[in-house]
Scaffold this motif. Structure first.
Motif, short mmCIF file in Angstrom:
data_model
loop_
_atom_site.label_atom_id
_atom_site.label_comp_id
_atom_site.label_asym_id
_atom_site.label_seq_id
_atom_site.Cartn_x
_atom_site.Cartn_y
_atom_site.Cartn_z
N ARG A 20 0.83 -1.21 0.00
CA ARG A 20 0.00 0.00 0.00
C ARG A 20 0.87 1.26 0.00
O ARG A 20 1.99 1.25 0.46
CB ARG A 20 -0.87 0.05 1.26
CG ARG A 20 -1.79 -1.12 1.43
CD ARG A 20 -2.58 -0.91 2.71
NE ARG A 20 -3.45 0.25 2.59
CZ ARG A 20 -4.68 0.18 2.11
NH1 ARG A 20 -5.18 -0.96 1.71
NH2 ARG A 20 -5.42 1.26 2.03
N SER A 21 0.25 2.37 -0.46
CA SER A 21 1.05 3.62 -0.48
C SER A 21 0.45 4.70 0.42
O SER A 21 1.01 5.76 0.59
CB SER A 21 1.15 4.14 -1.91
OG SER A 21 -0.16 4.36 -2.39
N ASP A 22 -0.73 4.42 1.02
CA ASP A 22 -1.43 5.49 1.76
C ASP A 22 -1.21 5.37 3.28
O ASP A 22 -2.12 5.54 4.06
CB ASP A 22 -2.93 5.44 1.44
CG ASP A 22 -3.54 4.09 1.76
OD1 ASP A 22 -2.76 3.14 2.02
OD2 ASP A 22 -4.78 3.98 1.75
N TRP A 23 0.00 5.10 3.69
CA TRP A 23 0.26 4.85 5.11
C TRP A 23 0.06 6.05 6.02
O TRP A 23 -0.37 5.91 7.15
CB TRP A 23 1.69 4.31 5.29
CG TRP A 23 1.85 2.93 4.75
CD1 TRP A 23 2.33 2.57 3.53
CD2 TRP A 23 1.49 1.72 5.41
NE1 TRP A 23 2.31 1.22 3.37
CE2 TRP A 23 1.79 0.66 4.52
CE3 TRP A 23 0.93 1.41 6.64
CZ2 TRP A 23 1.57 -0.66 4.84
CZ3 TRP A 23 0.72 0.08 6.96
CH2 TRP A 23 1.02 -0.94 6.06
N ARG A 42 6.57 2.56 8.31
CA ARG A 42 5.73 3.19 7.29
C ARG A 42 4.69 4.15 7.91
O ARG A 42 4.40 5.19 7.35
CB ARG A 42 4.99 2.12 6.48
CG ARG A 42 5.92 1.45 5.47
CD ARG A 42 5.18 0.26 4.86
NE ARG A 42 5.85 -0.30 3.72
CZ ARG A 42 6.94 -1.06 3.78
NH1 ARG A 42 7.51 -1.33 4.96
NH2 ARG A 42 7.50 -1.54 2.69
#
Ligand code: ADP
Length: 484
Positions: free
Chosen positions: A45-48, A75
């Motif tokens: 995921r990239s929306d941490w 993260r």
């Protein structure tokens, strides 16, 4: 109130039923839920940054919670992690807690247990957010405050200086942190003043409104008004916070007001004196003339009388100037041409020009020289300037009058620069030119330029020394075309 905080939650659970159950429960509570079936899916995921909470199954097919936790923390450092584990695996849950998990809940999931755990996370989250908000507000306050804020240890070690303080003093916090602030900012001779608030606040007494100057990095001195109080615990130890307002401008204005008042009082007294002396001088003049008749056959006595007369003339001139300076300037305006006034002034100096010849050069081409002004008063201004130029330079003196069109306070104006090829003046004299009674002449009154400026200002104009390096003196007069 805290149970109203909506959290962004990521559920990492390989069991599809458990995942769906968790989502339903969480959404029922008003939280926003994302799902991941494995550690790998979660880590991709990239929306941490947006996550508040991760609910993590202790036993995932591709990794155990305590292995995954350090990577989750890296993260999303602000997110809380709740471990979901079975009864048989309490040891694993404890290991996960050691790795930084916030809480654990047991399978099979009980709604109340989950709810209680979420409440704790939400509560912590709300507290963190409130703290962040108050820290941001405090930082913004410190950055916006137009005052010097210093925080120092009780022995003077500087810990903090506000951005305004950095700008005012020229010292950057990073460069001076740890320096002794009394030594850094205290003005020689008044350092003790800065020590006093340290001593007073150490004894628990806040200090309010004490005045003490500081020396800035460029050597300039600012007068500050300080308030100080003790911070019992600033980063682990007692400290002192000083808040200072720069009152240098205010002090200067106060001093000027006192000076102006004093000058006004002296002015009144001197005008009275000049008036009274005029009567005495008239009597003495009459006696002098009678005496000259009586001793007309005695050349020695006549010579003395001539010297007495010269001294008397000088006194008359002085008193006239004093009266001229002290009396209010009453203007009789009409539509005039400014060049007519300076030509009139030049003509009035014919007698002086016999002994100190000079020539007048006009540069006025294409300039509209008409304005509403008092021609007689303007001639007085130019006469003073021309007289000074003729007196200062080596004859024949060249005086140049140059006119141009200008704007003053948004109004159309005529600008006249009067310059000469004399010696000019150095910086020390230049600063005092418009000071009443400042003269370098043995028989000067030092009132010519102050009177000239008063007349120009009465017209709503300005009169300054030209700011240029060239030899010779130059004065700039800017006159509005219409009465302001
Ligand atoms: P006063 O002429 O009585 O001295 P002023 O106020 O007219 O009084 O001038 C003050 C001083 O300014 C003069 O004594 C002189 O030192 C200086 N000053 C004024 N005009 C000139 C000039 N054109 N060149 C050189 N010095 C000047």
């Amino acid at each position: 109130m805290t149970d109203r905080v909506a959290l962004n939650v990521l559920v990492i659970e390989d069991d599809a039923d458990a995942r769906a159950n968790l989502r339903d429960l969480l959404e029922l509570e008003g939280h926003r839920v994302e799902l991941a079936a494995s550690a790998a899916e979660a880590l991709a995921r990239s929306d941490w940054e947006t996550l508040d909470l991760v609910i993590l199954d202790r036993q995932l097919p591709d990794g155990r919670a305590e292995q995954l936790l350090p990577r989750l923390h890296a993260r999303a450092p602000a997110a809380a992690v709740i471990i979901v584990t079975g009864y048989s695996d309490l040891q694993g849950a404890i290991a996960a807690l050691r790795e930084g998990a916030s809480d654990y809940i047991l399978k099979p999931l009980h709604f109340d247990a989950l709810r209680a755990s979420l409440l704790r996370v939400a509560e912590r989250r709300a507290l963190t957010r409130a703290k962040e908000r108050s820290e941001t507000a405090l930082r913004q306050l410190l950055e916006a405050a137009e005052c010097v804020i210093l925080i120092a240890r009780e022995d003077g070690e500087l810990l903090y200086i506000s951005p305004f303080g950095e700008r005012l003093t020229g010292y950057e916090l990073e460069a001076v942190r740890g320096r002794n602030c009394v030594e850094l900012l205290g003005a020689a001779g008044s350092r003790q003043l800065l020590v006093e608030p340290f001593e007073a606040t150490a004894r628990g007494r806040p200090v309010q409104g004490f005045e003490c100057p500081i020396v800035c990095r460029d050597g300039s001195v600012r007068t500050m008004l300080w308030n100080a109080r003790r911070l019992p615990d600033h980063e682990g130890a007692p400290a002192l916070m000083m808040v200072g307002q720069d009152i240098t401008g205010l002090k200067l204005a106060q001093e000027r007001a006192v000076q102006a008042e004093r000058l006004a009082a002296i002015g009144q007294m001197v005008t009275g004196l000049a008036h009274e002396s005029r009567n005495a001088l008239q009597r003495s003049q009459a006696c002098l003339e009678m005496l000259a008749l009586k001793v007309r056959d005695c050349p020695g006595a006549l010579d003395l009388i001539a010297r007495l007369q010269a001294a008397q003339d000088h006194l008359n001139h002085l008193f006239e100037d004093v009266r001229g300076y002290a009396a209010p300037v009453r203007l009789i305006r009409s539509t005039i041409r400014v060049d007519e006034s300076w030509r009139e002034a030049w003509a009035q100096l014919e007698a002086m020009r016999r002994t100190r010849p000079g020539r007048l050069i006009e540069r006025v081409e294409g300039v509209d020289l008409v304005c509403r002004a008092d021609a007689f008063r303007l001639a007085q201004v130019f006469r003073n300037l021309f007289e000074n130029a003729l007196a200062a330079g080596r004859p024949p003196v060249t005086v140049v009058v140059e006119a141009s069109e200008a704007v003053l306070d948004g109004q159309a104006a005529v600008q006249v620069v009067v310059s000469d090829d004399g010696p000019g003046f150095d910086r020390a004299i230049r600063e005092r030119l418009f000071e009443p009674f400042f003269t370098t002449k043995t028989k000067g009154t030092g009132l010519g330029l102050p009177i000239a400026r008063r007349i120009v200002e009465a017209h709503g104009g300005t009169m300054e020394v030209a700011d240029r390096e060239s030899p010779g003196a130059a004065f700039v007069i800017t006159l509005p075309r219409e009465a302001p």
